[in-house]
Design an enzyme around this catalytic site. Structure first.
Site, PDB file in Angstrom:
ATOM      1  N   GLU A 274       0.847  -1.208   0.000  1.00  0.00           N
ATOM      2  CA  GLU A 274       0.000   0.000   0.000  1.00  0.00           C
ATOM      3  C   GLU A 274       0.875   1.248   0.000  1.00  0.00           C
ATOM      4  O   GLU A 274       0.626   2.217   0.727  1.00  0.00           O
ATOM      5  CB  GLU A 274      -0.926   0.002   1.223  1.00  0.00           C
ATOM      6  CG  GLU A 274      -1.803  -1.222   1.317  1.00  0.00           C
ATOM      7  CD  GLU A 274      -2.816  -1.170   2.453  1.00  0.00           C
ATOM      8  OE1 GLU A 274      -3.051  -0.091   3.022  1.00  0.00           O
ATOM      9  OE2 GLU A 274      -3.377  -2.225   2.775  1.00  0.00           O
TER      10      GLU A 274
HETATM   11  O1  G3I Z   1     -18.391   4.971  -1.445  1.00  0.00           O
HETATM   12  C1  G3I Z   1     -18.945   5.690  -0.333  1.00  0.00           C
HETATM   13  C2  G3I Z   1     -19.825   6.775  -0.816  1.00  0.00           C
HETATM   14  O2  G3I Z   1     -20.942   6.205  -1.471  1.00  0.00           O
HETATM   15  C3  G3I Z   1     -20.276   7.614   0.387  1.00  0.00           C
HETATM   16  O3  G3I Z   1     -21.044   8.674  -0.038  1.00  0.00           O
HETATM   17  C4  G3I Z   1     -19.058   8.133   1.143  1.00  0.00           C
HETATM   18  C5  G3I Z   1     -19.451   8.922   2.401  1.00  0.00           C
HETATM   19  O4  G3I Z   1     -18.408   8.921   3.341  1.00  0.00           O
HETATM   20  O5  G3I Z   1     -18.275   7.049   1.540  1.00  0.00           O
HETATM   21  C6  G3I Z   1     -17.795   6.272   0.472  1.00  0.00           C
HETATM   22  O6  G3I Z   1     -17.079   5.210   0.974  1.00  0.00           O
HETATM   23  C7  G3I Z   1     -15.786   5.513   1.511  1.00  0.00           C
HETATM   24  C8  G3I Z   1     -14.795   4.656   0.741  1.00  0.00           C
HETATM   25  O7  G3I Z   1     -13.516   4.804   1.322  1.00  0.00           O
HETATM   26  C9  G3I Z   1     -14.712   5.002  -0.738  1.00  0.00           C
HETATM   27  O8  G3I Z   1     -14.233   6.295  -0.888  1.00  0.00           O
HETATM   28  C10 G3I Z   1     -15.794   5.139   2.972  1.00  0.00           C
HETATM   29  O9  G3I Z   1     -16.616   6.041   3.682  1.00  0.00           O
HETATM   30  C11 G3I Z   1     -14.372   5.214   3.524  1.00  0.00           C
HETATM   31  O10 G3I Z   1     -14.352   4.724   4.851  1.00  0.00           O
HETATM   32  C12 G3I Z   1     -13.476   4.355   2.667  1.00  0.00           C
HETATM   33  O11 G3I Z   1     -12.148   4.509   3.136  1.00  0.00           O
HETATM   34  C13 G3I Z   1     -11.236   3.490   2.749  1.00  0.00           C
HETATM   35  C14 G3I Z   1     -10.628   2.901   4.022  1.00  0.00           C
HETATM   36  O12 G3I Z   1      -9.595   1.977   3.670  1.00  0.00           O
HETATM   37  C15 G3I Z   1     -11.661   2.140   4.851  1.00  0.00           C
HETATM   38  O13 G3I Z   1     -12.125   1.024   4.166  1.00  0.00           O
HETATM   39  C16 G3I Z   1     -10.169   4.116   1.872  1.00  0.00           C
HETATM   40  O14 G3I Z   1     -10.729   4.514   0.627  1.00  0.00           O
HETATM   41  C17 G3I Z   1      -9.060   3.124   1.629  1.00  0.00           C
HETATM   42  O15 G3I Z   1      -7.989   3.757   0.958  1.00  0.00           O
HETATM   43  C18 G3I Z   1      -8.539   2.586   2.954  1.00  0.00           C
HETATM   44  O16 G3I Z   1      -7.551   1.631   2.691  1.00  0.00           O
HETATM   45  C19 G3I Z   1      -6.874   1.108   3.836  1.00  0.00           C
HETATM   46  C20 G3I Z   1      -6.529  -0.344   3.539  1.00  0.00           C
HETATM   47  O17 G3I Z   1      -7.688  -1.055   3.202  1.00  0.00           O
HETATM   48  C21 G3I Z   1      -5.823  -0.994   4.740  1.00  0.00           C
HETATM   49  N1  G3I Z   1      -4.668  -0.226   5.142  1.00  0.00           N
HETATM   50  C22 G3I Z   1      -4.907   1.195   5.373  1.00  0.00           C
HETATM   51  C23 G3I Z   1      -5.552   1.834   4.152  1.00  0.00           C
HETATM   52  C24 G3I Z   1      -5.736   3.336   4.359  1.00  0.00           C
HETATM   53  O18 G3I Z   1      -6.631   3.573   5.413  1.00  0.00           O
END
Ligand code: G3I
Length: 364
Positions: A274
């Site tokens: 990552e």
């Molecule tokens: O898709 C929804 C959207 O429909 C909604 O309106 C919006 C409102 O907050 O949320 C959107 O989803 C978000 C999603 O990312 C897509 O952008 C989630 O809230 C948000 O929590 C999610 O965050 C992701 C996070 O993991 C939690 O799953 C990040 O994109 C992603 O880069 C991050 O990746 C993680 C790895 O899996 C594990 N290691 C750490 C890394 C960074 O945190």
């Protein structure tokens, strides 16, 4: 602005960023021949290490060409996580992840699977038992088994490596495992079960523990302890995924090197899973130097990391956590004036100094 003026602006900005990145060890900028040269990182590193990016359903459509040109491996940034694939018990959704898999297959790209178990992405139903009671160990394990069997089975022969468990280590705990519901409800052997279920579903898939801050000595020691336990018990673990959400300020290259060496000596594969390099310090919104200087430092450090990789045949893939600075989790939920630029391509998908440093570090 006409096309040739546009082109000049692009060439000049390319040269500027490449020049900023220049040190005795960074590459010479591309010659300004009137065209914009953009070599492929995946091709430059072919036969050495897979060059990957985290993608989503949107950018494979809007930036598909760029992704296929620069990378030969992908991972779904979110689409394969448990809450996305099994939001309600027994109701599996693979549409978004399938689109990514189809995209990758149509471009001969390798596919990483992320992730089958993560405390932050476990749906609530996992913990709910009958009559409003909390679920017990056996029920949770049966649900975990079905989740892993179904997902790994669905992608059998297509996803070549799985982050079976994500972020399970806590160096402050006596047994080095995070004090989460997995640990509390099932006990420490939930990790063993996750790996065994995944192996049964696709015996050919490589199975990894994925973890952050593995360069920190206490975390590394704990991870070693947990992995040694798994190996001693005959649990089918093949490798360590080092997330490497790092900064221009830390960690040192030698700390990363030491971590990779430690796990290689245990006979394990390593992957950087990552990678991104923040211009900021963690949870600190101050820029400590000019943006130009920080980008220059970023390029130099990316070059150093990639040159160090040559000493590590145990490292089989390096995956960046995103395609370009236009979309990075480091700018998600950040204040308006916080603008991180942690990746290799800028907000317009153009190569940064960091890109040229990674390109130059390849053996050709
Ligand atoms: O898709 C929804 C959207 O429909 C909604 O309106 C919006 C409102 O907050 O949320 C959107 O989803 C978000 C999603 O990312 C897509 O952008 C989630 O809230 C948000 O929590 C999610 O965050 C992701 C996070 O993991 C939690 O799953 C990040 O994109 C992603 O880069 C991050 O990746 C993680 C790895 O899996 C594990 N290691 C750490 C890394 C960074 O945190």
């Amino acid at each position: 602005m006409n096309i040739s003026q546009n082109l000049r602006v692009v060439v000049i900005s390319l040269l500027t960023s490449a020049l900023l990145a220049c040190s005795s060890t960074t590459p010479a900028p591309p010659a300004a021949t009137g065209t914009v040269p953009r070599p492929s990182l995946a091709k430059a590193w072919q036969g050495q290490v897979l060059i990957g990016a985290a993608v989503d359903e949107k950018n494979i459509k809007t930036q598909g060409e760029l992704i296929a040109e620069q990378f030969n491996s992908v991972v779904a940034e979110n689409a394969m996580k448990p809450m996305a694939t099994e939001p309600r018990e027994g109701e599996f959704h693979f549409e978004a992840a399938d689109a990514i898999v189809r995209f990758a297959q149509s471009h001969d790209m390798a596919i990483r699977g992320h992730t089958l178990l993560w405390h932050l992405h476990t749906p609530d139903w996992m913990w709910q038992g009958a009559n409003g009671q909390p679920a017990g160990r056996d029920l949770v394990l049966a649900r975990l088994k079905r989740h892993i069997e179904t997902e790994v089975g669905h992608y059998k022969g297509q996803v070549y490596v799985w982050d079976v468990v994500n972020e399970i280590i806590d160096e402050k705990q006596p047994d080095c495992l995070r004090d989460d519901l997995w640990h509390r409800v099932v006990g420490p052997d939930y990790v063993d079960y996750a790996f065994r279920y995944a192996h049964a579903a696709d015996p050919a898939a490589r199975l990894y523990i994925n973890e952050y801050s593995t360069e920190e000595p206490a975390k590394r020691r704990c991870l070693v302890r947990v992995v040694q336990g798994l190996l001693q018990r005959g649990v089918p673990v093949n490798g360590i995924g080092h997330q490497m959400h790092i900064s221009v300020f830390y960690p040192t290259i030698s700390a990363i090197d030491e971590t990779l060496t430690t796990f290689a000596r245990l006979g394990l594969e390593n992957q950087i899973t990552e990678l991104d390099m923040s211009l900021y310090r963690w949870k600190d919104n101050r820029l400590y130097d000019t943006r130009e200087n920080l980008l220059s430092l970023q390029a130099r450090r990316y070059g150093e990391i990639m040159r160090m990789i040559h000493n590590h045949p145990d490292v089989t893939a390096v995956t960046w956590w995103g395609v370009s600075d236009a979309s990075t989790w480091l700018n998600q939920d950040a204040p308006a004036d916080h603008r991180d630029q942690p990746l290799l391509l800028d907000e317009h998908g153009q190569p940064k100094g960091a890109f040229w440093a990674v390109f130059a570090a390849a053996r050709r």
